[in-house]
Design an enzyme around this catalytic site. Sequence first.
Site, short mmCIF file in Angstrom:
data_model
loop_
_atom_site.label_atom_id
_atom_site.label_comp_id
_atom_site.label_asym_id
_atom_site.label_seq_id
_atom_site.Cartn_x
_atom_site.Cartn_y
_atom_site.Cartn_z
N ARG A 22 58.26 75.49 26.03
CA ARG A 22 58.44 76.18 24.75
C ARG A 22 59.59 75.58 23.95
O ARG A 22 59.58 75.57 22.73
CB ARG A 22 58.70 77.68 24.98
CG ARG A 22 57.48 78.45 25.45
CD ARG A 22 57.64 79.95 25.26
NE ARG A 22 58.66 80.53 26.10
CZ ARG A 22 58.48 80.90 27.36
NH1 ARG A 22 57.29 80.72 27.94
NH2 ARG A 22 59.45 81.43 28.05
N ASN A 42 53.99 87.51 44.29
CA ASN A 42 54.38 87.83 45.67
C ASN A 42 54.78 89.30 45.80
O ASN A 42 54.57 89.91 46.84
CB ASN A 42 55.46 86.90 46.23
CG ASN A 42 56.40 86.39 45.19
OD1 ASN A 42 56.51 86.98 44.13
ND2 ASN A 42 57.09 85.29 45.49
N CYS A 43 55.29 89.85 44.70
CA CYS A 43 55.69 91.27 44.75
C CYS A 43 54.48 92.20 44.94
O CYS A 43 54.63 93.34 45.36
CB CYS A 43 56.43 91.66 43.48
SG CYS A 43 57.80 90.55 43.10
N THR A 275 74.09 72.81 39.94
CA THR A 275 74.68 72.69 41.28
C THR A 275 75.91 71.79 41.18
O THR A 275 76.34 71.43 40.08
CB THR A 275 73.67 72.06 42.26
OG1 THR A 275 73.42 70.72 41.81
CG2 THR A 275 72.37 72.86 42.30
N PRO A 278 75.53 67.82 38.30
CA PRO A 278 75.12 68.42 37.01
C PRO A 278 73.68 68.14 36.60
O PRO A 278 73.13 68.84 35.76
CB PRO A 278 76.10 67.82 36.01
CG PRO A 278 76.91 66.80 36.73
CD PRO A 278 76.68 66.93 38.19
N GLY A 284 67.04 81.27 41.63
CA GLY A 284 66.18 82.13 42.44
C GLY A 284 66.82 82.51 43.77
O GLY A 284 68.04 82.56 43.92
N ASP A 285 65.95 82.77 44.73
CA ASP A 285 66.40 83.27 46.04
C ASP A 285 67.30 82.28 46.78
O ASP A 285 68.01 82.67 47.72
CB ASP A 285 65.18 83.55 46.94
CG ASP A 285 64.38 84.74 46.47
OD1 ASP A 285 64.78 85.37 45.47
OD2 ASP A 285 63.34 85.04 47.10
P1 FAD Z 1 59.58 81.89 45.25
O1 FAD Z 1 58.95 82.73 44.24
O2 FAD Z 1 59.45 82.32 46.67
O3 FAD Z 1 59.02 80.45 45.10
C1 FAD Z 1 59.47 79.39 45.90
C2 FAD Z 1 58.34 78.42 46.10
O4 FAD Z 1 58.91 77.18 46.44
C3 FAD Z 1 57.45 78.79 47.25
O5 FAD Z 1 56.12 78.96 46.84
C4 FAD Z 1 57.56 77.62 48.22
O6 FAD Z 1 56.32 77.29 48.81
C5 FAD Z 1 58.04 76.51 47.32
N1 FAD Z 1 58.80 75.49 48.04
C6 FAD Z 1 59.86 75.67 48.87
N2 FAD Z 1 60.32 74.47 49.32
C7 FAD Z 1 59.54 73.52 48.75
C8 FAD Z 1 59.52 72.11 48.84
N3 FAD Z 1 60.39 71.44 49.59
N4 FAD Z 1 58.58 71.45 48.14
C9 FAD Z 1 57.69 72.12 47.37
N5 FAD Z 1 57.65 73.45 47.27
C10 FAD Z 1 58.59 74.15 47.95
N6 FAD Z 1 61.30 90.98 44.01
C11 FAD Z 1 61.45 91.96 43.10
O7 FAD Z 1 62.30 91.85 42.21
N7 FAD Z 1 60.67 93.08 43.16
C12 FAD Z 1 59.70 93.23 44.09
O8 FAD Z 1 59.00 94.24 44.09
C13 FAD Z 1 59.53 92.23 45.05
N8 FAD Z 1 58.59 92.36 46.01
C14 FAD Z 1 58.40 91.32 46.89
C15 FAD Z 1 57.40 91.44 47.84
C16 FAD Z 1 57.18 90.41 48.74
C17 FAD Z 1 56.13 90.56 49.78
C18 FAD Z 1 57.97 89.24 48.67
C19 FAD Z 1 57.73 88.11 49.62
C20 FAD Z 1 58.97 89.11 47.72
C21 FAD Z 1 59.19 90.16 46.83
N9 FAD Z 1 60.20 90.07 45.87
C22 FAD Z 1 60.36 91.08 44.97
C23 FAD Z 1 61.11 88.92 45.82
C24 FAD Z 1 60.67 87.93 44.76
O9 FAD Z 1 59.35 87.59 44.99
C25 FAD Z 1 61.56 86.71 44.86
O10 FAD Z 1 62.87 87.11 44.61
C26 FAD Z 1 61.17 85.65 43.88
O11 FAD Z 1 59.86 85.24 44.10
C27 FAD Z 1 62.11 84.45 44.04
O12 FAD Z 1 61.68 83.40 43.23
P2 FAD Z 1 61.95 81.90 43.65
O13 FAD Z 1 61.39 81.06 42.59
O14 FAD Z 1 63.36 81.73 44.02
O15 FAD Z 1 61.13 81.73 44.99
#
Ligand code: FAD
Length: 824
Positions: A22, A42-43, A275, A278, A284-285
């Site tokens: 965007r 995933n939620c 990180t 730069p 995220g998580d």
């Molecule tokens: P993710 O969304 O987990 O995405 C990370 C992705 O990176 C994954 O698909 C993984 O396969 C990929 N990856 C990792 N390493 C590599 C690599 N080396 N190469 C390529 N790909 C890679 N949060 C809420 O706020 N409310 C909720 O109700 C809630 N419910 C949830 C329920 C469940 C069952 C789960 C599992 C999580 C829930 N969460 C909830 C948490 C929320 O989903 C996460 O906080 C959010 O998805 C984090 O985003 P992210 O991008 O950091 O990681």
Amino acid sequence: MARTVIVGGVAGGASAAARLRRRDEAAEIVVLERGEYVSFANCGLPYYVGGAIAQREALLVSTPEKLRAEVAIDVRTRHEVLRIDRAAKQVLVRDLLAGQDYPLSYDKLILSPGAQPLVPNVPGVDLPGVYSLRTIPDADAIKAMIDAGRVRRAVVVGGGFIGLEMAENLVARGVHVTLVEMLGQVMAPLDFEMAALVHRHLRDSGVLLALGSALKAIELAEDGGLVVHAGDGRQHQADMVVLAIGVQPESTLAAQAGLALGPRGHVIVNEHLQTSDPDVYALGDAIQVLNPVTGAPYAVPLAGPANRQARIAADHITGGDARYRGTWGTSIVKVFDLTVATVGSNARGLQGAGLPYLTTITHSQDHVAYYPGATQQSIKLLYRPDDGRLLGSQVVGYNAVDRTIDTLATALQAGMTVYDLEHLELAYAPPYGAAKDPVNIAGYVAANRLRGDSHMVEWSELAALREAGLGVVDVREEVEFALGHMEGALHIPLGQLRTRYAELDPARQWAVYCKVGRRAYLAERILRQHGYDVVNVSGGYTTYEVAMEKQSSDLDGGRSGVAGASAAPSAEAAPEPEVQAAVTLDACGLQCPGPIMAVYKAMEGLQPGQMLRATATDPGFARDVAAWAERTGNTLVDLQRYDHRIEAFLRKGLVVPGAPRPAAHPSEPTAKTMVVFSADLDRALASFVIANGALAMGQKVTMFFTFWGLNILRRQQAGQVSKTLVERMFGWLMPKGPGALTLSRLNMGGLGTLMMKQVMHSKRIDSLPALMQSAMDNGARLIACQMTMEMMGIKPEELIDGVEIGGVATYINETDRANATLLI
Ligand code: FAD
């Protein structure tokens, strides 16, 4: 053309990609995702397992095809990034389907690899039937096993968000669930007494709760199922085990690339999400963030922060100056009919950070009680003691919890104080709220505390304070008191307090309580103006009761929950009653004791054997009606929950229901009460011999000393006591304590009494003072009659230590619970 490579294509990764596009139509954006799916919900996975989300496709918020077509993003699923070469600014990618590795250069790199479920290092976690839940294939596998009818019993390990959601959704599929949690509570962001509300609801919803019980091992059972061994020595049979003990950041790539990591392996970033390199961003998580309340770094694995961070990183990459402000931890989870939400810090967090704080707990109706469907909403506020600035809050309730937490989260982030909450103007019409919104009420109570209008004590402080002499007064109505109260509390309903306050010893400090704190606040104001030192119990009996009850399920006594409570999920319609009810009663919207009073009145009009069908929305009704039926000789035939309502079927017993009276329930401990009227040595001896005997048999003993009997409790030396002349004369004429008592017969001018004492000594029979001491040491309650004391001019200072001063109501309450009363 600048190329941004994104590792991870779900919450953070997909959002960052879309925002980049965007902002920059010319940018080259490549998303590399190890899994089969990008941008999936995933939620929503637990709800797909449970059936609330019926269509699997609904989980796919977007697809690689859509992202390519709509936002021109190069999405490569089943591509895993193996390494980052920061010097060469390239990543090494493995095409998992083709089995080939290739390098890909970047100008900017965004890491959004998420976090993976923690798997404890114990035997058996790799057995078939043991699952974690992170991806769609995980959900598919769990669902397939349930669909195949292979799961009758499941153990969920971990009582966090995902564990609780899985517990609910497994129950929705008809699975018997045991929740095993290492800590003494579920939902670590909650303080204990708020988590206790969740524990009760879990138990009432049919979940077996095993708290303080760590997973030790899982092994195959002989019947082909699984056996879960817990740290408390228990074994739980299961067909499926779901591990939900938390997550750990996927930071191996970052570590290998030499990026700075925090103590628990999270990537360290600055306010632009950069990180230590730069050109490499992380979000995220996988990252650690700033806790704006404590100022310390921590990790909050939630989707909201991941999405906001994605936007900020993308803006910064495309030349903007967006800054991340930190994560407040605003979160919400559905636990059967309950909604649980938190924001900011809890008591543990504040203690850990060394920050001073005060708390208040309020229980309000989510909307006005007269509009149908009002339910309790409990709010805990944590705030600074000096200026009242909010530090955190927790909300547990049935309706509109999302509205309340979002208001409080906004207030917290805006730096508001509890005084500001008093002034918030929030929307109101009967179906939605109240002219005094629960948030306003939480603000009033907290501000009252800070202004010194109300002095408060927390439920957890009561035991120590009572040990040090604090007295407790219950100002609720008779029926509420009869359904449960604090052990040893004096009962003076608020309406009687103005005429009966003199029953309270002004020399003592008193804690007053009611159901939620409002009537106790009025009582506190009355007593304070009469010169009493009074504190109000924060959260009232509602908080005290739930925090003090046994939190884990009775794992040895079958499935837990309220007798007859349905473990079935909420249904739209009420289940058909097995028996035709003669009368139906709609007590919805009434608050305790309203529903019970309504039941009592309705039952009065029934013939023995007839049935009443009573419906209420007060969550406490399930417990209250069971206790009421037991105490009044009626039968609770069935108890159902549906659509936020509780429906009780009561059969009228042969005993005409009146005000609650004691149950002759075999499981209740027997108790003896005595009115000790006489000051004769022989009668006093008899009363304490009986008391000690009853105590030795494990029974409760309460002795009420009145008229001449009061003299048994007098000290021999009472020091200076201010008295009128008549009072002083009375004092001279009456015996002072056990040593001065004489026999009722054969006293012979004191000779008979002397002989009796010698015989007792020679036969090694305990003296009266020794018997009294032994009774008190073993828990006998000695109550001196307040009215007689006033009449005879006996002052509290003249009584021996350990004696309570009480009115008739205190004594009558104890006789209600006793199975024998003696007049001596
Ligand atoms: P993710 O969304 O987990 O995405 C990370 C992705 O990176 C994954 O698909 C993984 O396969 C990929 N990856 C990792 N390493 C590599 C690599 N080396 N190469 C390529 N790909 C890679 N949060 C809420 O706020 N409310 C909720 O109700 C809630 N419910 C949830 C329920 C469940 C069952 C789960 C599992 C999580 C829930 N969460 C909830 C948490 C929320 O989903 C996460 O906080 C959010 O998805 C984090 O985003 P992210 O991008 O950091 O990681």
